[in-house]
Scaffold this active site. Sequence first.
Site, PDB file in Angstrom:
ATOM      1  N   TYR A 153      14.870 -11.318  -1.022  1.00  0.00           N
ATOM      2  CA  TYR A 153      14.691 -10.241   0.266  1.00  0.00           C
ATOM      3  C   TYR A 153      16.327  -9.151   0.465  1.00  0.00           C
ATOM      4  O   TYR A 153      16.367  -7.643   0.446  1.00  0.00           O
ATOM      5  CB  TYR A 153      14.016 -10.290   1.492  1.00  0.00           C
ATOM      6  CG  TYR A 153      12.734 -10.183   1.092  1.00  0.00           C
ATOM      7  CD1 TYR A 153      12.120 -11.103   0.767  1.00  0.00           C
ATOM      8  CD2 TYR A 153      12.405 -11.043   2.374  1.00  0.00           C
ATOM      9  CE1 TYR A 153      11.022 -11.812  -0.267  1.00  0.00           C
ATOM     10  CE2 TYR A 153      11.146 -12.687   2.323  1.00  0.00           C
ATOM     11  CZ  TYR A 153      10.376 -12.289   0.775  1.00  0.00           C
ATOM     12  OH  TYR A 153       9.473 -13.112   0.988  1.00  0.00           O
ATOM     13  N   HIS A 159      10.169 -20.390  -4.242  1.00  0.00           N
ATOM     14  CA  HIS A 159       9.511 -19.464  -3.883  1.00  0.00           C
ATOM     15  C   HIS A 159       8.735 -19.156  -5.022  1.00  0.00           C
ATOM     16  O   HIS A 159       7.633 -17.795  -5.010  1.00  0.00           O
ATOM     17  CB  HIS A 159      11.248 -18.056  -3.876  1.00  0.00           C
ATOM     18  CG  HIS A 159      10.537 -16.500  -3.317  1.00  0.00           C
ATOM     19  ND1 HIS A 159      11.319 -15.863  -3.127  1.00  0.00           N
ATOM     20  CD2 HIS A 159       9.095 -15.719  -2.695  1.00  0.00           C
ATOM     21  CE1 HIS A 159      10.559 -14.498  -2.358  1.00  0.00           C
ATOM     22  NE2 HIS A 159       9.473 -14.645  -2.008  1.00  0.00           N
ATOM     23  N   SER A 165       1.758 -11.577   3.589  1.00  0.00           N
ATOM     24  CA  SER A 165       0.976 -10.258   3.352  1.00  0.00           C
ATOM     25  C   SER A 165      -0.328 -10.393   3.688  1.00  0.00           C
ATOM     26  O   SER A 165      -1.311  -9.674   2.735  1.00  0.00           O
ATOM     27  CB  SER A 165       1.111  -9.422   1.684  1.00  0.00           C
ATOM     28  OG  SER A 165       2.085  -9.542   0.822  1.00  0.00           O
ATOM     29  N   PRO A 166      -0.558 -10.210   5.167  1.00  0.00           N
ATOM     30  CA  PRO A 166      -1.706 -10.411   5.916  1.00  0.00           C
ATOM     31  C   PRO A 166      -2.269  -8.851   5.727  1.00  0.00           C
ATOM     32  O   PRO A 166      -3.087  -9.016   6.018  1.00  0.00           O
ATOM     33  CB  PRO A 166      -1.040 -11.235   7.544  1.00  0.00           C
ATOM     34  CG  PRO A 166       0.442 -11.008   7.212  1.00  0.00           C
ATOM     35  CD  PRO A 166       1.256 -10.615   5.762  1.00  0.00           C
ATOM     36  N   LEU A 167      -1.685  -7.808   5.993  1.00  0.00           N
ATOM     37  CA  LEU A 167      -2.175  -7.308   5.827  1.00  0.00           C
ATOM     38  C   LEU A 167      -2.160  -6.300   4.596  1.00  0.00           C
ATOM     39  O   LEU A 167      -2.367  -4.986   4.796  1.00  0.00           O
ATOM     40  CB  LEU A 167      -1.181  -6.098   7.353  1.00  0.00           C
ATOM     41  CG  LEU A 167      -0.626  -6.733   8.144  1.00  0.00           C
ATOM     42  CD1 LEU A 167      -0.122  -5.399   9.524  1.00  0.00           C
ATOM     43  CD2 LEU A 167      -2.679  -6.291   9.201  1.00  0.00           C
ATOM     44  N   GLY A 217       0.377  -3.395   4.345  1.00  0.00           N
ATOM     45  CA  GLY A 217       0.045  -2.168   5.053  1.00  0.00           C
ATOM     46  C   GLY A 217      -0.985  -1.687   5.137  1.00  0.00           C
ATOM     47  O   GLY A 217      -1.114  -1.071   4.992  1.00  0.00           O
ATOM     48  N   PHE A 218      -2.043  -2.021   4.279  1.00  0.00           N
ATOM     49  CA  PHE A 218      -3.485  -1.256   4.026  1.00  0.00           C
ATOM     50  C   PHE A 218      -4.102  -0.800   4.497  1.00  0.00           C
ATOM     51  O   PHE A 218      -5.072  -0.726   5.242  1.00  0.00           O
ATOM     52  CB  PHE A 218      -3.589  -1.809   2.412  1.00  0.00           C
ATOM     53  CG  PHE A 218      -4.729  -0.762   1.795  1.00  0.00           C
ATOM     54  CD1 PHE A 218      -5.763   0.679   2.677  1.00  0.00           C
ATOM     55  CD2 PHE A 218      -4.288  -0.963   0.431  1.00  0.00           C
ATOM     56  CE1 PHE A 218      -7.026   0.898   1.598  1.00  0.00           C
ATOM     57  CE2 PHE A 218      -5.301   0.529  -0.476  1.00  0.00           C
ATOM     58  CZ  PHE A 218      -6.154   1.139   0.646  1.00  0.00           C
TER      59      PHE A 218
HETATM   60  N1  LIG Z   1       6.235 -15.348  -0.242  1.00  0.00           N
HETATM   61  C1  LIG Z   1       5.847 -14.824  -1.140  1.00  0.00           C
HETATM   62  O1  LIG Z   1       6.102 -14.444  -2.558  1.00  0.00           O
HETATM   63  C2  LIG Z   1       6.043 -13.392  -0.405  1.00  0.00           C
HETATM   64  C3  LIG Z   1       5.815 -11.777  -1.387  1.00  0.00           C
HETATM   65  C4  LIG Z   1       5.695 -10.914  -0.082  1.00  0.00           C
HETATM   66  C5  LIG Z   1       6.407 -10.957   0.742  1.00  0.00           C
HETATM   67  N2  LIG Z   1       6.109 -12.358   1.653  1.00  0.00           N
HETATM   68  C6  LIG Z   1       6.283 -12.582   3.559  1.00  0.00           C
HETATM   69  O2  LIG Z   1       5.488 -11.825   3.899  1.00  0.00           O
HETATM   70  C7  LIG Z   1       6.087 -10.713   5.013  1.00  0.00           C
HETATM   71  C8  LIG Z   1       4.698  -9.759   5.155  1.00  0.00           C
HETATM   72  O3  LIG Z   1       3.884  -9.587   3.768  1.00  0.00           O
HETATM   73  P1  LIG Z   1       4.374  -8.027   4.192  1.00  0.00           P
HETATM   74  O4  LIG Z   1       5.988  -7.412   4.527  1.00  0.00           O
HETATM   75  O5  LIG Z   1       4.113  -7.660   2.395  1.00  0.00           O
HETATM   76  O6  LIG Z   1       2.872  -7.432   3.860  1.00  0.00           O
HETATM   77  P2  LIG Z   1       2.538  -7.141   5.013  1.00  0.00           P
HETATM   78  O7  LIG Z   1       2.581  -8.081   6.441  1.00  0.00           O
HETATM   79  O8  LIG Z   1       0.872  -7.437   5.013  1.00  0.00           O
HETATM   80  O9  LIG Z   1       2.582  -5.831   5.418  1.00  0.00           O
HETATM   81  C9  LIG Z   1       3.777  -4.777   6.050  1.00  0.00           C
HETATM   82  C10 LIG Z   1       3.268  -3.106   5.979  1.00  0.00           C
HETATM   83  O10 LIG Z   1       2.513  -3.242   6.920  1.00  0.00           O
HETATM   84  C11 LIG Z   1       3.486  -2.618   7.850  1.00  0.00           C
HETATM   85  N3  LIG Z   1       2.546  -2.590   9.352  1.00  0.00           N
HETATM   86  C12 LIG Z   1       2.673  -3.763  10.000  1.00  0.00           C
HETATM   87  N4  LIG Z   1       2.300  -3.682  11.329  1.00  0.00           N
HETATM   88  C13 LIG Z   1       1.185  -2.863  10.873  1.00  0.00           C
HETATM   89  C14 LIG Z   1       0.546  -1.994  12.619  1.00  0.00           C
HETATM   90  N5  LIG Z   1       0.037  -3.215  12.833  1.00  0.00           N
HETATM   91  N6  LIG Z   1       0.146  -0.506  12.202  1.00  0.00           N
HETATM   92  C15 LIG Z   1       0.682   0.214  10.973  1.00  0.00           C
HETATM   93  N7  LIG Z   1       1.485  -0.322   9.890  1.00  0.00           N
HETATM   94  C16 LIG Z   1       1.912  -1.917  10.329  1.00  0.00           C
HETATM   95  C17 LIG Z   1       4.669  -2.656   7.637  1.00  0.00           C
HETATM   96  O11 LIG Z   1       5.549  -0.901   8.060  1.00  0.00           O
HETATM   97  P3  LIG Z   1       6.163  -1.138   8.554  1.00  0.00           P
HETATM   98  O12 LIG Z   1       7.476  -1.710   8.629  1.00  0.00           O
HETATM   99  O13 LIG Z   1       6.648   0.842   9.073  1.00  0.00           O
HETATM  100  O14 LIG Z   1       6.094  -0.744  10.638  1.00  0.00           O
HETATM  101  C18 LIG Z   1       4.617  -3.053   6.752  1.00  0.00           C
HETATM  102  O15 LIG Z   1       4.689  -1.518   5.151  1.00  0.00           O
HETATM  103  C19 LIG Z   1       7.039 -10.591   4.391  1.00  0.00           C
HETATM  104  O16 LIG Z   1       7.661  -9.297   5.419  1.00  0.00           O
HETATM  105  C20 LIG Z   1       7.376 -11.393   4.112  1.00  0.00           C
HETATM  106  O17 LIG Z   1       7.825 -12.078   4.768  1.00  0.00           O
HETATM  107  C21 LIG Z   1       5.534 -13.145   1.117  1.00  0.00           C
END
Ligand SMILES: NC(=O)c1ccc[n+]([C@@H]2O[C@H](COP(=O)([O-])OP(=O)(O)OC[C@H]3O[C@@H](n4cnc5c(N)ncnc54)[C@H](OP(=O)(O)O)[C@@H]3O)[C@@H](O)[C@H]2O)c1
Length: 349
Positions: free
Chosen positions: A75, A146, A225-227, A230-231
């Site tokens: 990251y 990773h 990416s539980p959301l 962001g979708f």
């Molecule tokens: N192991 C792996 O290969 C891998 C891959 C991807 C991610 N990850 C980890 O998983 C974590 C989470 O996944 P992710 O960040 O990819 O996706 P995510 O948590 O599914 O979604 C993040 C997105 O949602 C938005 N968001 C979050 N809460 C919100 C809310 N209450 N209302 C509206 N929008 C909201 C965030 O925008 P804002 O920031 O603008 O709020 C961001 O754009 C990452 O930070 C990382 O640590 C691991």
Amino acid sequence: MTSAGRVPSVERMAEHTTLLPRRTLGTQGLTAGAIGLGTMGMTMAYGAPDERSSIATLHRAHELGVTLFDTAELYGLGTGSNEQLLGRAVRGFRDEILIATKFGFDLSDPARIGRALDSRPEHIREVAENSLRHLGTDRIDVLYQHRVDPDVPIEDVAGTVGELIAEGKVRYFGLSEAGPGTIRRAHAVHPVSVLQTEYSLFERAVEAEVLPVVRELGIGFVPYSPLGRGFLTGAVRPAAEYDADDMRHTMDERWRPGNYEKNVAAVRELTELAQSKGWTVTQLALAWLLAQGDDVVPIPGTRSPRRLEENVAAAHVDLGAEDLARVQEILPYGAAGSRYPAAVMPTWR
Ligand SMILES: NC(=O)c1ccc[n+]([C@@H]2O[C@H](COP(=O)([O-])OP(=O)(O)OC[C@H]3O[C@@H](n4cnc5c(N)ncnc54)[C@H](OP(=O)(O)O)[C@@H]3O)[C@@H](O)[C@H]2O)c1
């Protein structure tokens, strides 16, 4: 959940941080607040970084009882910036939280970042030392591989992380996106405490073979990416409205025309269900994951303290059998479109 069936106010949660229940991840003693915080978007993938807001979010997470903070060497895109940001922000409460970070990429060629793997033992050691330095800490609570590296036997990876654990530099061993066979082989060499893989209402592939294996072996599960990037929130926009280097533009087929409209329609139905209960759709998406088992700790990512508050409050949303059935009816198989282009996925597992 309160007697009215609504989530408690943020003010009430702040007064009672212990309201965020703890969950056990694996059988080696790792426990964490039921919802963690992902930091990837604080330095990459989802638009321009906002350091002030990111630090405020990390501080608010601690106040609300979040303990699992997720970062990775990747990251920082080779600069260490994500781990440095996290390390600086949590200095005042380092001993009250868990820092999870990850190795496994070769970041030496900027043109191949995210695609070149390197889990050779000497590289794992080098990355772990860099992570300790960037984080400003003397131990990494969870060290994940990773991505599985097809050129390095997983036994060598598990053995190396086991040595780092014996040396006190690492506390728990994790894998990310590993398949069932790899998980079993790694676990036979050194116990795996936690598997991190994408899992959400939009991405359900782990349910078939991966979740049964981690449960059989007593390994905790951290959905990333539980959301759905962001979708699964009220804030989704068409890909063209994101920055050109935003992952949702470059990688994610769920935003492609044709898929996008179907997915928006599903989120609209989920939103109606959530609103009828006094929840947000984001809270519904996170509560659905929590309802999949006590061994699940999702790590939604956000750079906003207000969104973080909304997300953490999802730990107090209890989905009943009828709600779960309705969710299943709306999205029986996950989203339309793949989370990554087919070309990048075959090397995994
Ligand atoms: N192991 C792996 O290969 C891998 C891959 C991807 C991610 N990850 C980890 O998983 C974590 C989470 O996944 P992710 O960040 O990819 O996706 P995510 O948590 O599914 O979604 C993040 C997105 O949602 C938005 N968001 C979050 N809460 C919100 C809310 N209450 N209302 C509206 N929008 C909201 C965030 O925008 P804002 O920031 O603008 O709020 C961001 O754009 C990452 O930070 C990382 O640590 C691991």
